[in-house]
Design an enzyme around this catalytic site. Structure first.
Site, mmCIF file in Angstrom:
data_model
loop_
_atom_site.group_PDB
_atom_site.id
_atom_site.type_symbol
_atom_site.label_atom_id
_atom_site.label_comp_id
_atom_site.label_asym_id
_atom_site.label_seq_id
_atom_site.Cartn_x
_atom_site.Cartn_y
_atom_site.Cartn_z
ATOM 1 N N ALA A 28 0.902 -1.372 -0.040
ATOM 2 C CA ALA A 28 -0.056 -0.003 -0.038
ATOM 3 C C ALA A 28 0.758 1.322 -0.070
ATOM 4 O O ALA A 28 0.214 2.149 -0.479
ATOM 5 C CB ALA A 28 -0.771 0.152 1.148
ATOM 6 N N GLN A 107 0.366 -6.525 -3.786
ATOM 7 C CA GLN A 107 -0.610 -6.715 -2.845
ATOM 8 C C GLN A 107 -1.919 -5.826 -2.984
ATOM 9 O O GLN A 107 -2.859 -5.857 -2.433
ATOM 10 C CB GLN A 107 -0.244 -6.822 -1.214
ATOM 11 C CG GLN A 107 0.879 -7.678 -0.949
ATOM 12 C CD GLN A 107 1.474 -7.470 0.190
ATOM 13 O OE1 GLN A 107 2.291 -6.467 0.385
ATOM 14 N NE2 GLN A 107 0.967 -7.905 1.289
ATOM 15 N N HIS A 125 -3.873 -10.036 -4.257
ATOM 16 C CA HIS A 125 -5.212 -9.824 -3.791
ATOM 17 C C HIS A 125 -6.222 -9.308 -4.578
ATOM 18 O O HIS A 125 -7.247 -8.459 -4.226
ATOM 19 C CB HIS A 125 -4.963 -8.782 -2.586
ATOM 20 C CG HIS A 125 -3.994 -9.216 -1.516
ATOM 21 N ND1 HIS A 125 -3.185 -8.500 -0.694
ATOM 22 C CD2 HIS A 125 -3.617 -10.608 -1.260
ATOM 23 C CE1 HIS A 125 -2.527 -9.276 0.214
ATOM 24 N NE2 HIS A 125 -2.857 -10.343 0.100
ATOM 25 N N CYS A 133 -20.136 -12.030 -8.825
ATOM 26 C CA CYS A 133 -21.385 -12.483 -7.929
ATOM 27 C C CYS A 133 -20.690 -13.860 -7.291
ATOM 28 O O CYS A 133 -20.231 -14.708 -8.032
ATOM 29 C CB CYS A 133 -22.560 -12.914 -9.025
ATOM 30 S SG CYS A 133 -23.724 -13.871 -8.119
ATOM 31 N N SER A 199 5.601 -2.220 1.617
ATOM 32 C CA SER A 199 4.848 -3.116 2.165
ATOM 33 C C SER A 199 5.443 -3.336 3.871
ATOM 34 O O SER A 199 6.520 -3.289 3.872
ATOM 35 C CB SER A 199 4.961 -4.392 1.390
ATOM 36 O OG SER A 199 4.279 -5.673 2.266
#
Length: 255
Positions: A28, A107, A125, A133, A199
């Site tokens: 991130a 990630q 991820h 669905c 990270s």
């Protein structure tokens, strides 16, 4: 940039130039420069939200949990949708185009690597720009769900079968995509340089990419604001904004 930091950048750049199979592993922190908050930093999302509230089993079983999730997602999705690649994303794309980087293992779910121009991206991820669905597997753009949320729906359901819709991201307690995980470990096992950027390295099995690369003999470059448990394994640690550091390394490697 201070002399010691510049020396570290030049060292990392030399390793990238010499590498036969350089790999980047991102978290991130590379996207904070794009205006997307991180998760585990002092001001991260999990300091304001309970991650257990977004757990996969709870999402599937509890319509109240889904409504809370979608209320949060309605606010957060435009931040991701409208974000622009950071200097770090651009730097990695430039290295790939120049043949200096084999791939990015990430990630992140924001697709900013692809938007910067990276082609070889392994999304451990998933990504948050589409929905699926959980019952019939139908897929569609997340934008369409945003329109439904803005119109007042609180728990949008599949328009094909009425099943539960979920963004194509990996939630707590949800299995990671097997093919992506296998590819990530394969890339790491062939790496001679691993650039690990932004990270916290506390989410597994994604963070296992680091020891896999080290066991294969890769030089490990850690670029992060905060210390990680893998710092003792690193051949080089650059503390601070990983986007700025990656841009400097790319510039030096391609000079």
């Amino acid at each position: 940039m201070a002399g010691m930091e510049q020396a570290a950048v030049e060292r990392a750049a030399a390793w990238v130039r010499e590498a036969r199979h350089a790999v980047a592993f991102t978290g991130a922190g590379i996207s904070t420069g794009s205006g997307i908050p991180d998760f585990r930093g002092p001001q991260g999302l999990w300091s304001r939200y309970d991650p257990e509230d977004f757990a996969f089993q709870r999402f599937c079983a509890d319509d109240g949990a889904r409504r809370r999730y979608w209320a949060w997602s309605r606010q957060f999705f435009p931040v991701v949708r409208d974000a622009r690649p950071s200097a770090g994303h651009v730097a990695l794309a430039e290295l790939e185009r120049a043949g200096r980087l084999a791939c990015v293992v990430t990630q992140n779910v924001d697709r900013l690597h692809q938007r910067a121009g990276s082609r070889e991206v392994v999304e451990l991820h998933g990504n948050g720009l589409s929905v699926a669905c959980l019952e019939c597997g139908a897929r569609g753009p997340r934008d369409a769900v945003q329109e439904r949320l803005d119109a007042g729906e609180q728990d949008p359901r599949c328009e094909s079968c009425g099943g539960v819709l979920k963004p194509t991201t990996v939630s707590f307690g949800q299995a990671m995509p097997e093919q992506e995980l296998l590819r990530a470990f394969d890339e790491a096992s062939r790496a001679d340089v691993l650039l690990c950027a932004g990270s916290s390295l506390v989410v597994f099995p994604a963070a296992d990419v680091v020891p896999v690369a080290k066991r294969a003999g890769a030089r490990l470059v850690l670029l992060n604001r905060e210390p990680t448990s893998f710092d003792p394994l690193a051949d080089l640690v650059l503390r601070g904004d990983c986007g700025v550091a990656l841009a400097a390394i790319s510039h030096a490697a391609l000079a």
